[in-house]
Motif scaffolding. Structure first.
Motif, PDB file in Angstrom:
ATOM      1  N   LEU A 110      56.440  30.926  39.078  1.00 54.17           N
ATOM      2  CA  LEU A 110      55.553  30.837  39.909  1.00 54.17           C
ATOM      3  C   LEU A 110      54.963  31.258  39.473  1.00 54.17           C
ATOM      4  O   LEU A 110      54.399  32.684  40.791  1.00 54.17           O
ATOM      5  N   PRO A 111      53.703  32.212  38.397  1.00 54.43           N
ATOM      6  CA  PRO A 111      52.382  33.216  38.845  1.00 54.43           C
ATOM      7  C   PRO A 111      51.719  32.455  40.743  1.00 54.43           C
ATOM      8  O   PRO A 111      51.444  31.560  40.283  1.00 54.43           O
ATOM      9  N   LEU A 112      50.932  33.595  40.762  1.00 51.41           N
ATOM     10  CA  LEU A 112      49.690  33.270  41.198  1.00 51.41           C
ATOM     11  C   LEU A 112      48.646  33.570  40.661  1.00 51.41           C
ATOM     12  O   LEU A 112      48.707  33.804  39.294  1.00 51.41           O
ATOM     13  N   ARG A 113      47.328  33.278  41.168  1.00 47.94           N
ATOM     14  CA  ARG A 113      46.412  32.931  40.796  1.00 47.94           C
ATOM     15  C   ARG A 113      46.234  34.575  39.752  1.00 47.94           C
ATOM     16  O   ARG A 113      45.176  35.053  38.889  1.00 47.94           O
ATOM     17  N   SER A 114      46.488  35.467  40.307  1.00 42.88           N
ATOM     18  CA  SER A 114      46.081  36.783  40.107  1.00 42.88           C
ATOM     19  C   SER A 114      47.405  37.093  39.001  1.00 42.88           C
ATOM     20  O   SER A 114      47.052  38.111  38.282  1.00 42.88           O
ATOM     21  N   GLN A 115      47.687  36.441  38.566  1.00 43.50           N
ATOM     22  CA  GLN A 115      49.154  36.846  37.121  1.00 43.50           C
ATOM     23  C   GLN A 115      48.965  35.646  36.197  1.00 43.50           C
ATOM     24  O   GLN A 115      49.910  35.151  35.720  1.00 43.50           O
ATOM     25  N   PRO A 116      47.292  35.895  35.934  1.00 38.72           N
ATOM     26  CA  PRO A 116      47.296  34.798  34.268  1.00 38.72           C
ATOM     27  C   PRO A 116      47.875  35.536  33.368  1.00 38.72           C
ATOM     28  O   PRO A 116      48.768  36.442  33.243  1.00 38.72           O
ATOM     29  N   TYR A 117      48.422  34.661  32.420  1.00 45.72           N
ATOM     30  CA  TYR A 117      48.762  34.732  31.145  1.00 45.72           C
ATOM     31  C   TYR A 117      48.082  35.837  30.690  1.00 45.72           C
ATOM     32  O   TYR A 117      47.078  35.777  30.244  1.00 45.72           O
ATOM     33  N   ASN A 118      49.521  36.576  29.433  1.00 46.45           N
ATOM     34  CA  ASN A 118      48.929  38.039  28.574  1.00 46.45           C
ATOM     35  C   ASN A 118      49.229  37.829  27.567  1.00 46.45           C
ATOM     36  O   ASN A 118      50.442  37.333  26.953  1.00 46.45           O
ATOM     37  N   HIS A 119      48.192  37.450  26.749  1.00 45.57           N
ATOM     38  CA  HIS A 119      48.093  36.723  25.365  1.00 45.57           C
ATOM     39  C   HIS A 119      48.553  37.832  24.414  1.00 45.57           C
ATOM     40  O   HIS A 119      49.136  37.391  23.441  1.00 45.57           O
TER      41      HIS A 119
END
Length: 414
Positions: free
Chosen positions: A187-196
């Motif tokens: 459940l990530p926050l919007r400030s925790q996007p996926y790191n490719h």
């Protein structure tokens, strides 16, 4: 102060009256979804009907929308294997901004394997717009609907990733194979996007195929990637942006900090170099934390959350011009109703009552609170007439009330 929200609109499926969410999930019960899947694990629903979602969008509808791509260049994306091509730059590089050039540029990349993405199509395609408004009002969250068109032949638009919002995938045409890699970040926050740059597991936890009429739900944080099969694939991704506890608390804390000067004063000068000042700082912070907790009122915070939810939906004013033209024909027996896809909140105080909708507030005096409540709470079903509104308000007063709500766009003629 009391705050209430309106009921959601309903849909008919198989002779049953069901809500938007229940219609998507059928035959899975909404209660089962909430308890076992929402924010927890993925869900694949097969409706065994390739036309199940046709009332929202078809392949021919996408073809029609692409013919108008020149007017909405900023809402179109071209993606292949995670790499994006700017449509605006692509058209500009051809030395023209004409429709033929734009459409041909998009189709040229589609023919060679790229995915075409139509962003926020619910804002431009009425069937999706109505459904988004209905769903958003039902679940008290903001839905955004993007459409993905991928050519056949094992083609992939986005590389594996997770979203910071929950996702419903509605397969409209063709098939698509999905690889699910589990939750890299719960459940990530919007400030925790996926790191490719993060490594993927060697194998997917789950592989499944969506055929036309199927649905796939993915909680935010679920790493996923989709690949086309033999033929073209069209799916609608409904990104659900719910109101989080963190957001409610942040807003409430921010309001307290802004209202009380004690939170806006500076730490003691030189505290970083002084042991006594650091101990004083710790004591002051303890006092401020206690003060902050005492100022946070759950009832007020809930009321603000309800108002936020009511403001989520789009401004729904279909047929409003006709309503305004017909105001002079309003009679005590005229049937009217609340707009079915309207997000609203009813707030009562000792001074009066207010309806909040379309990002505005319409206020009435306290002596008509009962009548306003009746109109708001009962207006979403079969049409009602001004003379059928219970209460002490006389007939001219009921006509004035209904006329004002027609003029403001809360009601529409039945």
């Amino acid at each position: 102060m009391a705050t209430e929200t309106g009921e959601q609109a309903t849909r008919t499926r198989g002779g049953r009256l069901v809500s938007a969410l229940s219609w998507m999930l059928d035959p899975v019960e909404r209660e089962t979804f909430e308890e076992e899947f929402w924010e927890s694990r993925s869900l694949h629903v097969s409706h065994a009907d390739p036309h199940y979602f046709s009332e929202l969008l078809t392949l021919d509808d996408v073809d029609r929308l692409l013919a108008l791509v020149d007017a909405n260049l900023d809402t179109v994306r071209i993606i292949r294997d995670g790499q994006e091509i700017s449509v605006s730059e692509l058209v500009a590089s051809n030395g023209s901004t004409g429709r033929t050039t734009a459409v041909e540029a998009v189709y040229q990349h589609y023919r060679t394997g790229s995915t075409i993405v139509l962003n926020s199509l619910d804002r431009r395609w009425e069937p999706l717009g109505r459904f988004a408004a209905e769903l958003g009002a039902e679940i008290s969250a903001r839905p955004q609907m993007n459409v993905y068109l991928t050519p056949g032949g094992n083609e992939r638009g986005f590389a594996p990733h997770y979203d910071t919002h929950d996702v419903f995938i509605l397969q409209v045409h063709g098939s698509k194979r999905w690889s699910l890699y589990g939750s890299a970040h719960e459940l990530p926050l919007r400030s925790q996007p996926y790191n490719h740059a993060d490594p993927l597991p060697e194998e997917a936890e789950q592989e499944l195929e969506l055929t036309a009429g199927d649905l796939l739900y993915l909680p935010r944080g679920t790493v996923h990637a989709g690949t086309s099969m033999d033929s073209a694939s069209v799916h609608v991704t409904i990104g659900v942006h719910p109101l989080l506890w963190a957001s409610v608390l942040q807003d409430a804390v921010g309001q307290v900090l802004a209202d009380d000067v004690r939170f806006r004063t500076a730490l003691p000068l030189g505290f970083a170099r002084s042991g006594p000042l650091q101990r004083r700082t710790e004591d002051t912070l303890g006092e401020l934390v206690e003060l902050l907790a005492s100022r946070l009122a759950p009832a007020t915070m809930t009321a603000e959350a309800v108002k936020h939810a009511a403001a989520i939906g789009p401004t729904s004013l279909r047929h409003h011009l006709s309503d305004l033209e017909a105001l002079s024909s309003l009679r005590p027996t005229t049937l009217v109703r609340r707009r079915a896809d309207l997000g609203w909140a009813l707030n009562t105080t000792p001074e009066g009552v207010e309806l909040e909708f379309h990002h505005k507030k319409v206020r009435y005096p306290a002596h008509v609170t009962g009548e306003v409540r009746y109109v708001a709470e009962n207006g979403g079903g079969p049409g009602f007439s001004p003379e059928s509104i219970p209460g002490e308000l006389d007939e001219p007063g009921r006509l004035v009330l209904v006329e004002s709500l027609l003029r403001e766009g809360f009601l529409t003629f039945d």
